[in-house]
Scaffold this active site. Structure first.
Site, short mmCIF file in Angstrom:
data_model
loop_
_atom_site.label_atom_id
_atom_site.label_comp_id
_atom_site.label_asym_id
_atom_site.label_seq_id
_atom_site.Cartn_x
_atom_site.Cartn_y
_atom_site.Cartn_z
N ILE A 129 0.86 -1.18 0.00
CA ILE A 129 0.00 0.00 0.00
C ILE A 129 0.90 1.23 0.00
O ILE A 129 1.73 1.41 0.89
CB ILE A 129 -0.93 0.02 1.23
CG1 ILE A 129 -1.82 -1.25 1.24
CG2 ILE A 129 -1.79 1.27 1.24
CD1 ILE A 129 -2.71 -1.42 0.02
N LYS A 130 0.73 2.08 -1.02
CA LYS A 130 1.54 3.29 -1.13
C LYS A 130 0.89 4.41 -0.34
O LYS A 130 -0.28 4.72 -0.53
CB LYS A 130 1.70 3.71 -2.59
CG LYS A 130 2.64 2.84 -3.38
CD LYS A 130 2.78 3.31 -4.82
CE LYS A 130 3.75 4.44 -4.95
NZ LYS A 130 4.02 4.75 -6.37
N VAL A 131 1.70 5.03 0.52
CA VAL A 131 1.23 6.11 1.38
C VAL A 131 2.20 7.29 1.23
O VAL A 131 3.42 7.11 1.39
CB VAL A 131 1.19 5.67 2.86
CG1 VAL A 131 0.74 6.81 3.75
CG2 VAL A 131 0.26 4.46 3.02
#
Length: 327
Positions: A129-131
């Site tokens: 998950i890219k944050v």
């Protein structure tokens, strides 16, 4: 892993449905790439220009624009994760990344909820998950890692951002019961494009600040020895400037790192067969260059902060354009 002797990975910074079925699988089989990344701009280009999505879109006519986008993106991420799964099962990366809604960049609770939901809906262990590396993002990174969700911290331009991400990962690992992989995505070429014209006018060598900034951040991340965390070099494609297509991959070839790049950049890098690590660089050399940058009137911290803001806005714009087209 592209160069296993130094633990250097190449990931494809591209997702598109037909490519997943053909190009990605070919690059995996050839041992060239062992991961993939996406972002709202990549999905915008794919969804709005490729005919590969029309059949699925016809089944989503009663959905909201965001629900349509997520259905399309999740299908692509699942397909990419499945193509990469044999690598993941061999502990050879095999990750694909999907970014949370960029409009949540200042909403920690919203980012956590969306990150959880995307990870559970995609239902593949080899998804990151890219944050974005904002204050809210740091909070979300800690929580997601503590829950066993792999995280790709993105839009990093400064050492301070990178260390804040690493600290969030460390706290998450302390709280959690499982170890997960994480990457800290350092954006490279955008810094050069922002300041090179000014530097050239003042007689300072261009096309170095991005590499030197990334090299310094890499060293800072490596020095922490954080379990299962690596520096990832992003924004490594060349846009103008007369540089060779693989310039940023060549210059940042480093042990225990990842480089995610456009397909044409990867092909150019592989074509010349370079396998020798270029990092670490001499710290005095980096410091001397940034002294010259400062003397040229460039406030590098201000530029990095501006690039972060511009990166967030660009992803928001791309996301909004996707939703508008799917209305």
């Amino acid at each position: 892993m592209y160069i296993p002797q130094i633990q250097f990975s190449l990931w494809a910074d591209f997702i598109e449905r037909d490519f997943i079925d053909t190009g990605l699988k070919r690059l995996v089989e050839q041992g060239v790439v062992n991961g993939a990344t996406s972002n709202p701009a990549i999905f915008k280009n794919a969804i709005l220009t490729s005919p590969a999505y029309q059949m699925q879109l016809e089944t989503l006519q009663n959905h909201t624009p965001k629900a349509k986008y997520e259905a399309l993106a999740i299908t692509d991420i699942q397909k990419a994760a499945d193509a990469l799964r044999p690598l993941f099962d061999q502990s050879d990366d095999g990750y694909v990344s999907i970014e949370v809604d960029p409009y949540l960049c200042d909403d920690a609770v919203g980012t956590i909820e969306e990150g959880r939901r995307l990870f559970r809906t995609i239902e593949r262990p080899n998804v990151m998950i890219k944050v974005p590396a904002t204050d809210a993002g740091y909070v979300a990174m800690e929580t997601l890692v503590s829950e066993g969700i792999p995280v790709n911290a993105t839009l990093i331009f400064s050492k301070a951002q990178a260390l804040a991400c690493a600290n969030s990962f460390a706290r998450g690992l302390e709280k959690g019961s499982v170890q997960v992989d994480t990457v800290i995505s350092i954006f490279v070429s955008r810094l050069d494009r922002a300041i090179d014209a000014t530097l050239e006018a003042k007689g300072v060598q261009p096309a170095l600040a991005g590499v030197y900034n990334a090299a310094a951040i890499y060293e800072a991340v490596e020095s922490l020895e954080l379990p299962r965390c690596r520096a990832l070099f992003a924004s490594t494609g060349v846009k103008g400037g007369g540089l060779r297509p693989s310039y940023y991959v060549d210059a940042l070839l480093a042990a225990h790192s990842v480089n995610t790049a456009p397909i044409e950049t990867i092909e150019a890098f592989v074509a010349h067969g370079d396998t020798e690590a270029k990092l670490p660089l001499d710290a005095e050399r980096i410091e001397a260059h940034f002294d010259a940058v400062a003397e040229a009137g460039v406030d590098i911290e201000a530029v990095c902060a501006q690039l972060m803001d511009e990166g967030l806005e660009a992803f928001k714009t791309a996301f909004a354009e996707i939703l508008a087209e799917l209305e």
